[in-house]
Design an enzyme around this catalytic site. Structure first.
Site, mmCIF file in Angstrom:
data_model
loop_
_atom_site.group_PDB
_atom_site.id
_atom_site.type_symbol
_atom_site.label_atom_id
_atom_site.label_comp_id
_atom_site.label_asym_id
_atom_site.label_seq_id
_atom_site.Cartn_x
_atom_site.Cartn_y
_atom_site.Cartn_z
ATOM 1 N N GLY A 166 0.819 -1.211 0.000
ATOM 2 C CA GLY A 166 0.000 0.000 0.000
ATOM 3 C C GLY A 166 0.848 1.254 0.000
ATOM 4 C CG HIS A 181 -19.872 -8.285 -35.646
ATOM 5 N ND1 HIS A 181 -19.778 -9.131 -34.566
ATOM 6 C CD2 HIS A 181 -19.637 -9.037 -36.764
ATOM 7 C CE1 HIS A 181 -19.515 -10.360 -35.010
ATOM 8 N NE2 HIS A 181 -19.426 -10.322 -36.342
HETATM 9 P P1 NAD Z 1 -2.830 -2.240 -2.445
HETATM 10 O O1 NAD Z 1 -3.575 -1.603 -1.348
HETATM 11 O O2 NAD Z 1 -3.447 -2.342 -3.787
HETATM 12 O O3 NAD Z 1 -2.414 -3.711 -2.026
HETATM 13 C C1 NAD Z 1 -1.638 -3.984 -0.881
HETATM 14 C C2 NAD Z 1 -1.859 -5.433 -0.498
HETATM 15 O O4 NAD Z 1 -0.912 -5.760 0.482
HETATM 16 C C3 NAD Z 1 -3.241 -5.685 0.100
HETATM 17 O O5 NAD Z 1 -3.822 -6.803 -0.521
HETATM 18 C C4 NAD Z 1 -2.945 -5.921 1.574
HETATM 19 O O6 NAD Z 1 -3.865 -6.800 2.179
HETATM 20 C C5 NAD Z 1 -1.557 -6.527 1.490
HETATM 21 N N1 NAD Z 1 -0.765 -6.371 2.727
HETATM 22 C C6 NAD Z 1 -0.690 -5.293 3.547
HETATM 23 N N2 NAD Z 1 0.178 -5.537 4.550
HETATM 24 C C7 NAD Z 1 0.675 -6.790 4.350
HETATM 25 C C8 NAD Z 1 1.616 -7.603 5.039
HETATM 26 N N3 NAD Z 1 2.243 -7.173 6.127
HETATM 27 N N4 NAD Z 1 1.866 -8.859 4.563
HETATM 28 C C9 NAD Z 1 1.237 -9.299 3.438
HETATM 29 N N5 NAD Z 1 0.326 -8.561 2.749
HETATM 30 C C10 NAD Z 1 0.063 -7.325 3.192
HETATM 31 O O7 NAD Z 1 -1.442 -1.459 -2.513
HETATM 32 P P2 NAD Z 1 -0.265 -1.515 -3.571
HETATM 33 O O8 NAD Z 1 -0.374 -2.712 -4.430
HETATM 34 O O9 NAD Z 1 0.973 -1.261 -2.799
HETATM 35 O O10 NAD Z 1 -0.574 -0.252 -4.442
HETATM 36 C C11 NAD Z 1 -0.696 1.023 -3.809
HETATM 37 C C12 NAD Z 1 -1.666 1.869 -4.526
HETATM 38 O O11 NAD Z 1 -1.065 2.420 -5.706
HETATM 39 C C13 NAD Z 1 -2.898 1.146 -5.041
HETATM 40 O O12 NAD Z 1 -3.853 0.958 -4.052
HETATM 41 C C14 NAD Z 1 -3.370 2.091 -6.092
HETATM 42 O O13 NAD Z 1 -4.068 3.138 -5.484
HETATM 43 C C15 NAD Z 1 -2.076 2.607 -6.682
HETATM 44 N N6 NAD Z 1 -1.732 1.832 -7.895
HETATM 45 C C16 NAD Z 1 -2.634 1.807 -8.899
HETATM 46 C C17 NAD Z 1 -2.367 1.080 -10.033
HETATM 47 C C18 NAD Z 1 -3.383 1.040 -11.120
HETATM 48 O O14 NAD Z 1 -4.259 1.892 -11.135
HETATM 49 N N7 NAD Z 1 -3.292 0.104 -12.053
HETATM 50 C C19 NAD Z 1 -1.192 0.363 -10.143
HETATM 51 C C20 NAD Z 1 -0.304 0.399 -9.090
HETATM 52 C C21 NAD Z 1 -0.587 1.145 -7.964
#
Ligand code: NAD
Ligand code: FAD
Length: 479
Positions: free
Chosen positions: A277, A450
């Protein structure tokens, strides 16, 4: 006071640069301050998104998908010798994409008359901003309006402290100089899945450790289930309910210790990406006397119009509540600029699209069935599989489906959920439909070219009321 101006924007990511450009277009004397520098320590515009986020990650996703596709060409009659991957050349291409787009923001600033100050901005008393330039200069700027757009940074966990060699965050994961043989990822969220896909396609063994028992809880349940199955088939080893307890670096490799179903486990690998995150970034942004307040998550507190509690000071993008997405920040930046000019736009937070750029892509807008159920409302839905779509079959790319959820009583579309090739493009149709308050019938009565993947949107809309043509309907169609 060293300088006066109509507007200062702090931060030149998507939220800040869009705000600055629109303010200048509306006739305001606008300054934008940003402290980011590239690897050569040169000032760079575009924030996380252009430098270390959306754009470089999509370049690597597209290249790695092309690499993977070539391996499957034989199936459709194209003969190629075994493809090879030059990681340095791939990275050089990615860097050139970043350079082109960040340079594009500089061109837009110049063309629209935005003054860019490279360095750190800090909000002082009232609407005073102190600027400390990378060249050692500093000045106090008195502004009529201030827009704060400092963005966000990756969250860290004590069980996996970054060393930027073996344990990296998303920024480090965009800079590997070779394909890791074994890659551990902590977090099966958007970044974990996107970057895991990149390195898996290029040959890494990838293990993703996710703390939650549910996979992609924000996604439609059926689509999350399909996605998990498909990603596992692709070789992403996703371990749900894994509690990471520590990491160890020794002898040129790293291992992650975790607990799964009560048992201690270890995964030894070459690199670990921490993707758990992002958090709002406000270090050094506010002076002690500033009236701006942060909420318990560190986000700057704003109302629906992105006004802070202090007059004429606004905050937009990842630093405020809501999804941390570039397009959401850009819309907020433009809204604030136009409101300062006396116009009355609003951001429709009900129609923010989300996309996960895996293959197949996952995209959605609006509510899920679970969210509608939790409100006690009734809904109906239509689904159409890519496996029945002529264009998807012709392209040999049939993993996917479109699901449209409509209000049972009014037929109004409440959510569109897609997994499949080009879901990021198809979802725009859902956003437009919802923005215009369309019913499922409105979409069903619309003509689609289509053969196209978009016909899956049409058929899903027809299916909401049992009228799909190219699928057997769950209910008899009405006359
Ligand atoms: P995320 O919130 O999408 O996912 C983080 C994941 O890590 C969650 O599933 C959470 O449960 C897990 N997690 C948290 N702590 C943990 C731990 N200690 N051990 C194991 N798992 C754990 O966050 P992200 O993937 O870091 O991305 C950050 C943000 O960046 C996204 O929420 C989004 O807003 C943005 N982003 C968007 C895109 C896109 O739009 N395609 C792409 C990349 C990033
Ligand atoms: P940022 O882009 O973070 O920009 C803020 C800028 O402000 C930075 O340049 C920072 O240095 C500067 N700054 C901060 N404080 C100060 C200060 N005091 N003085 C001067 N300058 C300051 N989102 C999508 O919508 N689609 C995607 O595909 C996508 N992919 C992503 C992939 C990755 C790997 C990552 C990490 C993120 C991705 N995101 C994606 C999220 C997206 O990058 C962010 O939502 C977006 O960049 C937020 O924009 P922003 O303008 O609020 O902040």
């Amino acid at each position: 006071m060293d300088r006066t101006t109509d507007l200062v924007v702090i931060g030149a990511g998507p939220a800040g640069y869009a705000a600055a450009i629109r303010c200048a277009q509306l006739g305001f004397k606008t300054i934008c301050i940003d402290k980011s520098v590239d690897v050569q320590r040169k000032p760079t515009l575009g924030g996380t998104c252009l430098n270390w986020g959306c754009i470089p990650s999509k370049a690597l996703l597209d290249i790695s998908q092309k690499f993977k596709d070539t391996k499957e060409y034989a199936e459709i009659g194209i003969g190629v010798s075994e493809p090879t991957m030059d990681v340095n050349q791939m990275m050089a291409f990615k860097d050139s994409v970043v350079k082109r787009l960040t340079g594009g923001i500089q061109t837009l600033f110049t063309g629209n008359g935005v003054t860019f100050l490279p360095g750190v901005g800090q909000l002082g008393h009232g609407k005073q901003v102190s600027y400390r330039g990378h060249d050692g200069t500093s000045e106090l700027i008195d502004a009529k309006h201030v827009i704060l757009a400092p963005g966000s940074v990756p969250m860290e966990i004590s069980a996996a402290p970054l060393d930027n060699e073996f344990i990296v965050d998303s920024t480090g994961a965009l800079e590997f100089d070779k394909v890791p043989k074994k890659l551990g990822i902590i977090g099966a969220g958007i970044i974990g899945l996107e970057l895991g896909s990149v390195w898996r396609r290029l040959g890494s063994e990838v293990v993703i450790l996710e703390a939650l028992d549910d996979f992609l809880p924000m996604v439609d349940r059926r689509i999350a289930r399909d996605a998990l199955r498909i990603f596992k088939q692709q070789g992403l080893d996703i371990r749900l309910g894994a509690r990471v307890v520590g990491t160890e670096v020794s002898d040129g490799s790293v291992s992650v210790n975790y607990q799964l179903k009560g048992e201690d486990q270890t995964y030894a690998c070459d690199k670990i990406i921490v993707a758990v995150g992002r958090r709002p970034y406000t270090e050094g942004l506010l002076s002690e006397g500033s009236a701006i307040k942060a909420d318990e998550r560190g986000s700057l507190f704003v109302n629906d119009l992105c006004s802070t509690s202090a007059p004429d000071i606004y905050a937009v993008g990842d630093v405020v509540r809501g999804p941390k997405l570039a397009h959401k920040g850009m819309e907020e930046g433009v809204m604030v600029a136009e409101r300062i000019a006396g116009h009355k736009p609003l951001v429709n937070y009900d129609t923010v699209p989300s996309v996960i750029y895996t293959h197949p892509e996952i995209a959605w807008v609006g509510e899920t069935e679970s969210e509608i159920q939790a409100m006690g409302d009734e809904f109906k839905s239509g689904m159409f599989s890519y496996a029945a779509n002529g264009r998807a079959i012709a392209a040999n790319d049939t993993d996917g489906m479109v699901k449209i959820i409509a209000d049972k009583a009014t037929d109004r579309v409440r959510g569109i959920h897609i997994i499949g090739s080009q879901a990021s493009e198809l979802i725009a149709q859902g956003v437009i439909a919802m923005e215009f308050g369309a019913t499922a019938e409105d979409l069903a009565l619309t003509m689609f070219a289509h053969p196209s993947l978009s016909e899956s949107v049409h058929e899903a809309a027809l299916g909401v009321n049992g009228n799909a043509i190219h699928a057997v309907n769950r209910r008899k169609s009405s006359k």
